[in-house]
Design an enzyme around this catalytic site. Sequence first.
Site, PDB file in Angstrom:
ATOM      1  N   GLY A  12       0.827  -1.208   0.000  1.00 40.75           N
ATOM      2  CA  GLY A  12       0.000   0.000   0.000  1.00 40.75           C
ATOM      3  C   GLY A  12       0.860   1.257   0.000  1.00 40.75           C
ATOM      4  CG  PHE A  15      -2.455   9.647   3.500  1.00 36.50           C
ATOM      5  CD1 PHE A  15      -1.783  10.841   3.315  1.00 36.50           C
ATOM      6  CD2 PHE A  15      -3.727   9.511   2.972  1.00 36.50           C
ATOM      7  CE1 PHE A  15      -2.368  11.886   2.623  1.00 36.50           C
ATOM      8  CE2 PHE A  15      -4.323  10.547   2.267  1.00 36.50           C
ATOM      9  CZ  PHE A  15      -3.639  11.737   2.092  1.00 36.50           C
ATOM     10  N   GLY A  16      -0.262   5.866   4.850  1.00 37.03           N
ATOM     11  CA  GLY A  16       0.517   5.106   5.826  1.00 37.03           C
ATOM     12  C   GLY A  16       1.764   4.502   5.205  1.00 37.03           C
ATOM     13  CB  VAL A  80      -1.130  -7.960  -1.690  1.00 33.79           C
ATOM     14  CG1 VAL A  80      -1.105  -8.936  -0.521  1.00 33.79           C
ATOM     15  CG2 VAL A  80       0.277  -7.462  -2.006  1.00 33.79           C
ATOM     16  CD  GLU A 176     -14.470  17.812   2.848  1.00 35.92           C
ATOM     17  OE1 GLU A 176     -13.881  18.322   3.810  1.00 35.92           O
ATOM     18  OE2 GLU A 176     -13.951  16.955   2.124  1.00 35.92           O
ATOM     19  CD  GLN A 321      -4.224  14.777  12.163  1.00 36.34           C
ATOM     20  OE1 GLN A 321      -3.626  14.704  13.222  1.00 36.34           O
ATOM     21  NE2 GLN A 321      -5.328  15.483  12.016  1.00 36.34           N
TER      22      GLN A 321
HETATM   23  C1  FAD Z   1     -13.231  10.978  -0.203  1.00 39.94           C
HETATM   24  C2  FAD Z   1     -12.349  10.896   1.029  1.00 39.94           C
HETATM   25  C3  FAD Z   1     -12.056  12.049   1.750  1.00 39.94           C
HETATM   26  C4  FAD Z   1     -11.241  11.993   2.868  1.00 39.94           C
HETATM   27  N1  FAD Z   1     -10.963  13.144   3.535  1.00 39.94           N
HETATM   28  C5  FAD Z   1     -10.115  13.116   4.588  1.00 39.94           C
HETATM   29  C6  FAD Z   1      -9.742  14.313   5.248  1.00 39.94           C
HETATM   30  O1  FAD Z   1     -10.192  15.404   4.892  1.00 39.94           O
HETATM   31  N2  FAD Z   1      -8.873  14.220   6.287  1.00 39.94           N
HETATM   32  C7  FAD Z   1      -8.351  13.028   6.705  1.00 39.94           C
HETATM   33  O2  FAD Z   1      -7.539  12.985   7.625  1.00 39.94           O
HETATM   34  N3  FAD Z   1      -8.707  11.866   6.100  1.00 39.94           N
HETATM   35  C8  FAD Z   1      -9.568  11.884   5.052  1.00 39.94           C
HETATM   36  N4  FAD Z   1      -9.920  10.717   4.434  1.00 39.94           N
HETATM   37  C9  FAD Z   1      -9.426   9.441   4.988  1.00 39.94           C
HETATM   38  C10 FAD Z   1      -7.988   9.188   4.576  1.00 39.94           C
HETATM   39  O3  FAD Z   1      -7.839   9.371   3.192  1.00 39.94           O
HETATM   40  C11 FAD Z   1      -7.620   7.777   4.990  1.00 39.94           C
HETATM   41  O4  FAD Z   1      -7.761   7.673   6.374  1.00 39.94           O
HETATM   42  C12 FAD Z   1      -6.185   7.451   4.584  1.00 39.94           C
HETATM   43  O5  FAD Z   1      -6.058   7.450   3.188  1.00 39.94           O
HETATM   44  C13 FAD Z   1      -5.779   6.091   5.136  1.00 39.94           C
HETATM   45  O6  FAD Z   1      -4.463   5.814   4.745  1.00 39.94           O
HETATM   46  P1  FAD Z   1      -4.003   4.316   4.493  1.00 39.94           P
HETATM   47  O7  FAD Z   1      -2.543   4.374   4.198  1.00 39.94           O
HETATM   48  O8  FAD Z   1      -4.474   3.451   5.591  1.00 39.94           O
HETATM   49  O9  FAD Z   1      -4.810   3.852   3.202  1.00 39.94           O
HETATM   50  P2  FAD Z   1      -4.893   4.526   1.739  1.00 39.94           P
HETATM   51  O10 FAD Z   1      -4.363   5.913   1.741  1.00 39.94           O
HETATM   52  O11 FAD Z   1      -6.287   4.296   1.293  1.00 39.94           O
HETATM   53  O12 FAD Z   1      -3.910   3.633   0.906  1.00 39.94           O
HETATM   54  C14 FAD Z   1      -4.125   2.267   0.686  1.00 39.94           C
HETATM   55  C15 FAD Z   1      -3.252   1.856  -0.482  1.00 39.94           C
HETATM   56  O13 FAD Z   1      -3.216   0.442  -0.547  1.00 39.94           O
HETATM   57  C16 FAD Z   1      -3.380   0.012  -1.868  1.00 39.94           C
HETATM   58  N5  FAD Z   1      -3.986  -1.320  -1.817  1.00 39.94           N
HETATM   59  C17 FAD Z   1      -5.168  -1.652  -1.266  1.00 39.94           C
HETATM   60  N6  FAD Z   1      -5.377  -2.970  -1.374  1.00 39.94           N
HETATM   61  C18 FAD Z   1      -4.293  -3.478  -2.008  1.00 39.94           C
HETATM   62  C19 FAD Z   1      -3.936  -4.781  -2.419  1.00 39.94           C
HETATM   63  N7  FAD Z   1      -4.723  -5.840  -2.188  1.00 39.94           N
HETATM   64  N8  FAD Z   1      -2.756  -4.959  -3.068  1.00 39.94           N
HETATM   65  C20 FAD Z   1      -1.951  -3.889  -3.307  1.00 39.94           C
HETATM   66  N9  FAD Z   1      -2.248  -2.627  -2.939  1.00 39.94           N
HETATM   67  C21 FAD Z   1      -3.404  -2.436  -2.293  1.00 39.94           C
HETATM   68  C22 FAD Z   1      -4.287   1.065  -2.498  1.00 39.94           C
HETATM   69  O14 FAD Z   1      -4.139   1.093  -3.904  1.00 39.94           O
HETATM   70  C23 FAD Z   1      -3.787   2.335  -1.826  1.00 39.94           C
HETATM   71  O15 FAD Z   1      -2.758   2.959  -2.560  1.00 39.94           O
HETATM   72  C24 FAD Z   1     -10.723  10.753   3.303  1.00 39.94           C
HETATM   73  C25 FAD Z   1     -11.017   9.586   2.583  1.00 39.94           C
HETATM   74  C26 FAD Z   1     -11.813   9.655   1.452  1.00 39.94           C
HETATM   75  C27 FAD Z   1     -12.117   8.399   0.681  1.00 39.94           C
END
Ligand code: FAD
Length: 423
Positions: A12, A15-16, A80, A176, A321
């Site tokens: 992934g 953000f994380g 994955v 939004e 965050q």
């Molecule tokens: C429309 C929207 C608005 C938002 N607004 C805000 C906001 O204003 N403020 C805020 O703090 N948060 C906001 N969020 C929430 C924030 O975006 C998420 O909390 C954050 O993206 C989580 O980060 P993450 O790394 O866990 O997952 P993500 O950023 O979702 O990243 C997951 C990654 O894993 C990859 N992935 C998933 N499954 C697989 C797989 N099986 N194999 C390979 N790759 C895979 C995906 O392609 C992606 O790149 C918003 C979310 C959305 C959908």
Amino acid sequence: MTKQDPLVVIVGGGFGGLAAARVLRRAPVRVLLIDRSNHHVFQPLLYQVATSVLAPGQIASPIRGLLASHENTSVMLGNVTGVDAALRQVIVDADDRVGIGIGYDYLILATGATHSYFGHDEFATFAPGLKSLADAESLRNHILSAFEKAEIESDDHRREALMTFVMVGAGPTGVELASAIAVMVRTTLRKNFRRIHPNSARVILIDMGHRPLGAFSEKLSEAARLRLIELGVDVRLGQAVQSIDAEGVVVGQERIPSKTVIWTAGVAPSPAGKWLGSAVDRAGRVRVQSDLTIPQHPEIFVIGDTASLDQGGRPLPGVAQVAMQQGVYAAKAIFRHVTKKPALPPFRYFDKGNLAVVGKNFAVLQAAGIGMSGFAAWLVWALIHIQFLAENSLRFSVFLQWVWTYLSGKRGDRLIIEHHRDA
Ligand SMILES: Cc1cc2nc3c(=O)[nH]c(=O)nc-3n(C[C@H](O)[C@H](O)[C@H](O)COP(=O)(O)OP(=O)(O)OC[C@H]3O[C@@H](n4cnc5c(N)ncnc54)[C@H](O)[C@@H]3O)c2cc1C
């Protein structure tokens, strides 16, 4: 970096995952980041792509490009499908190769979340959600096409359905999106048509709860509700959607004809819990320990939207965050382990506050026990969002676009992109 250095696999590049990769750049490890999409998306601005303010390329960057200067890091485009924790392998489908096993010494799962229709998966066909760049682009096509169809529609009822936009779920995404559509129809599109009046479009926001933006204080929720009404959004609270079909939604006893219903109500985590066979919370998120690993596997970290951790008796929210701070923590923990330094204290989330924008010139902000709404909060919202974009080029481009849209009312990307077959 040598071939003997431990291999950290990050699944992934959201953000994380990206935050973890950035910390590991200087660690004596090899890093492999696997993502099923080739780009990192700034999800908080997806709604601006869906409402034509920004182009997709202004809120996303190729992961390979973002990590190009990390000499110890490789990137793989692959999906994955599982983890063999006993063999320490992730299972990946890449191109036409299915089930490739990739070994790891440390694993960081950062696979995020997807839409949840709360057991009503049949709604998905008629009420798409907003999670990826493809979702945002397809919504933009759909919204703009609805106006084109309305312009040539002679039947009043069908025209009304085309010009009715329903958002189901009044969390930040619903608020939004609804406010952005309301602004778009009353500014940018207002004088673009000859037969229809875009500013007569109905924008409806529905939620089962009794206030919008439930994560904010009651006072800020109320400020947001009043602002939505001022923008012309029909805010319907305490109402559950009974059904959704191609002709609209049924709420209580009322059918609302609409050709655009958008699901902004809920998210479900990735299947990481199933891959690991590990304990999950009610939403399906992997229950992690206070060092973000899972029991019996100090080498497996699960972070961000797909992880569940309580702090102060409450689960941490699914926000960017949390994902970023957890990514940094997991990477530092690995860094310390490979360099034989003492382990980190347990993870603690530092909440820098919550923001949501409601149309032009208005946002709500809640930070350190202080609540604020209006223009000043909107400026803070704009500055923070610019700052957290992944690259300087995006910051510059989004800033210029926002200034232009603010001053002129014109939007950046109002194209309906469809793939026509040649006759
Ligand atoms: C429309 C929207 C608005 C938002 N607004 C805000 C906001 O204003 N403020 C805020 O703090 N948060 C906001 N969020 C929430 C924030 O975006 C998420 O909390 C954050 O993206 C989580 O980060 P993450 O790394 O866990 O997952 P993500 O950023 O979702 O990243 C997951 C990654 O894993 C990859 N992935 C998933 N499954 C697989 C797989 N099986 N194999 C390979 N790759 C895979 C995906 O392609 C992606 O790149 C918003 C979310 C959305 C959908």
